[in-house]
Write an enzyme that holds these catalytic residues in place. Structure first.
Site, PDB file in Angstrom:
ATOM      1  N   TRP A 150      44.859  45.813  40.323  1.00  0.00           N
ATOM      2  CA  TRP A 150      45.973  45.496  39.413  1.00  0.00           C
ATOM      3  C   TRP A 150      45.405  44.646  38.272  1.00  0.00           C
ATOM      4  O   TRP A 150      44.737  43.626  38.537  1.00  0.00           O
ATOM      5  CB  TRP A 150      47.033  44.715  40.199  1.00  0.00           C
ATOM      6  CG  TRP A 150      48.205  44.254  39.378  1.00  0.00           C
ATOM      7  CD1 TRP A 150      48.950  45.014  38.525  1.00  0.00           C
ATOM      8  CD2 TRP A 150      48.770  42.941  39.359  1.00  0.00           C
ATOM      9  NE1 TRP A 150      49.951  44.248  37.977  1.00  0.00           N
ATOM     10  CE2 TRP A 150      49.870  42.971  38.477  1.00  0.00           C
ATOM     11  CE3 TRP A 150      48.480  41.749  40.016  1.00  0.00           C
ATOM     12  CZ2 TRP A 150      50.663  41.858  38.221  1.00  0.00           C
ATOM     13  CZ3 TRP A 150      49.263  40.636  39.763  1.00  0.00           C
ATOM     14  CH2 TRP A 150      50.341  40.696  38.877  1.00  0.00           C
ATOM     15  N   ASP A 177      47.058  39.961  48.860  1.00  0.00           N
ATOM     16  CA  ASP A 177      48.151  40.132  47.911  1.00  0.00           C
ATOM     17  C   ASP A 177      49.098  41.164  48.525  1.00  0.00           C
ATOM     18  O   ASP A 177      48.750  42.346  48.648  1.00  0.00           O
ATOM     19  CB  ASP A 177      47.593  40.626  46.568  1.00  0.00           C
ATOM     20  CG  ASP A 177      48.692  40.830  45.535  1.00  0.00           C
ATOM     21  OD1 ASP A 177      49.869  40.566  45.849  1.00  0.00           O
ATOM     22  OD2 ASP A 177      48.379  41.256  44.410  1.00  0.00           O
ATOM     23  N   LYS A 221      59.512  44.458  44.529  1.00  0.00           N
ATOM     24  CA  LYS A 221      59.649  45.878  44.835  1.00  0.00           C
ATOM     25  C   LYS A 221      60.530  46.130  46.058  1.00  0.00           C
ATOM     26  O   LYS A 221      61.469  46.908  46.004  1.00  0.00           O
ATOM     27  CB  LYS A 221      58.261  46.499  45.060  1.00  0.00           C
ATOM     28  CG  LYS A 221      57.608  47.011  43.821  1.00  0.00           C
ATOM     29  CD  LYS A 221      57.208  45.963  42.805  1.00  0.00           C
ATOM     30  CE  LYS A 221      55.976  45.202  43.214  1.00  0.00           C
ATOM     31  NZ  LYS A 221      55.451  44.324  42.162  1.00  0.00           N
TER      32      LYS A 221
END
Ligand code: PLA
Length: 442
Positions: A170, A251, A287
């Protein structure tokens, strides 16, 4: 008639006012002159480039074509391509409104009920580390803010230690560690030839990193590749990290969103914790609960003793206080309500499975379209194998530019498309665009 003295008084006051006004005008004129003739003190500030992910949404908004499709940012859309607020979130918000909660500051570490719920969701409620008070959890500003707290903590307490980040990753990971002043390097992760995990490269890089390094790992649904290690590979990664005395920094931005199961998606983290390894874990509810704008997440430090956990917590608070003082309450209350209520928790799981299911359906349709339209025999099955929100198409920058400039399909320049922003109706158009870009652009 006014006395001569009164007249003098009035004229003196008038004169003063006139002079005052004159001075003000002169002052303003001088000020205007100085701002127009002087060079701004901000002259040395250069224009920052657009963000590689959020900048795509900005460009999408400017496009007036009816064909346009935003597959840039990983934000869930319905089959009508509309943003979605989960029913269970609306329910929690109604409950919150009815109970008339106040807007007092939260403690620096955030809402206690949220911190408890989030650690339990991550590790499992009956996890030994939780029972032994070995988990320091601080509410953070979603995944990004929680990673940033973790990075600041590393900078302060492990100065000079290098964080190893997967290649690719990311895009914001690098910014986060750069801005926190933490040195980082890449470890190999993706093999473009197999469109799969470069497990040997990854293991070699973990092995060759100096003992005691920090390994940033995506808990599940690796962004951008959609390629995760298998359970057997995770076991080997844990073995090696333990042997090398490294520390894992997970993460976890997609728990529940990869497989549809919250427990399964947390199994990588739990594996490390069950072995008694110390880890840092950043969590996000953007999300899985669709709380993108609420900025709700957490940083967890799972450590070896309750005593160490208390000290780490105190220092994380010390880092948070001058950054933003204390976190916002709305999202924290939503999470605490949903996770803390068995019925709402089940409703959440069902809605999450629905979201994950819709993404799987468009993934399948995209694969079908690509396979039937492309007569060259190219194997598109990697689209099906990838997990989570994204597909890493393998399109290069020029090909990705073609997707946008010719087809009005917005995506990141690393070839990633967000399937969460795709619907069944657009799969054929997307397949045409990919095939055109792949074969007709170098
Ligand atoms: N970690 C990873 C791996 C992510 O993909 C993202 C979000 C985050 C953390 C942080 O999200 P949060 O701060 O909202 O909790 N990645 C998105 C959005 C979905 C973004 O770039 O900010 C993406 O499109 O990659």
């Amino acid at each position: 008639m006014a006395s001569p003295a009164a007249c003098r008084n009035v004229s003196a006051r008038l004169l003063k006012a006139l002079v005052g006004r004159q001075e003000a005008r002169l002052g303003n004129a001088l000020k205007a002159m100085s701002t127009t003739t002087n060079v701004s003190r901000f002259e040395q500030v250069t224009m920052a480039p657009a963000d590689p992910i959020l900048g795509v949404s900005e460009a999408f908004k400017r496009d007036e074509s009816e064909k346009k499709l935003n597959l840039g940012v990983g934000a869930y859309r319905t089959e009508d391509l509309q943003p979605m607020v989960l029913e269970v979130v609306k329910k929690a918000e109604r409950k919150m409104l009815e109970s008339g909660e106040n807007k007092e500051y939260l403690p620096i570490e955030g809402l206690a009920a949220f911190n408890k719920a989030t650690a339990e969701l991550l590790l499992g409620a009956d996890n030994a580390a939780i029972k032994e008070n070995r988990v320091a959890t601080i509410q953070g500003l979603s995944g990004t803010g929680s990673l940033r707290l973790g990075a600041a903590f590393i900078q302060r307490y492990f100065p000079g230690t290098t964080v190893y980040i997967s290649n690719p990753t990311w895009g914001n990971h690098m910014n986060i560690f750069n801005d926190a002043g933490v040195p980082w390097k890449h470890y190999r992760y993706f093999d473009p030839k197999t469109v799969g995990l470069d497990f040997e490269g990854m293991m070699a890089d973990i092995e060759n990193a100096p003992d005691g390094s920090i390994m940033l790992l995506h808990g599940c649904a690796h962004n951008p590749t959609g390629v995760d290690p298998t359970p057997e590979q995770w076991e080997k990664i844990a073995d090696l990290i333990e042997k090398k005395n490294h520390m894992a920094f997970f993460d976890v931005a997609y728990q529940g969103f990869a497989s549809g199961s919250l427990d399964q998606d947390a199994s990588s983290v739990r594996r490390f914790v069950e072995r008694g390894m110390e880890v840092l874990v950043a969590q996000s509810y953007s999300k899985n609960l669709g709380l993108y704008a609420e900025r709700i997440g957490a940083i967890n430090a799972v450590v070896s003793s309750a005593d160490a956990a208390a000290r780490v917590r105190s220092q994380l608070k010390r880092i948070a206080r001058p950054m933003y003082s204390n976190p916002p309450c709305h999202g924290a209350r939503i999470v605490a309500n949903v996770v803390g209520d068995a019925k709402m928790f089940d409703e959440w799981r069902a809605e999450m499975q629905e979201m994950a299911g819709r993404i799987k359906t468009v993934r399948q349709r995209l694969f079908d379209e690509l396979s039937s339209k492309d007569k060259s025999g190219k194997d598109w099955s990697f689209v099906l194998k990838q997990i989570g929100m994204f597909s890493f198409t393998g399109l290069n920058k020029a090909q990705s530019d073609n997707m946008t400039n010719k087809w009005h399909i917005y995506m990141t320049k690393d070839g990633r498309i967000s399937l969460a922003g795709l619907n069944l109706a657009k799969c054929e158009y997307l397949a045409d665009a990919i095939i055109d870009s792949y074969y007709n652009v170098q």
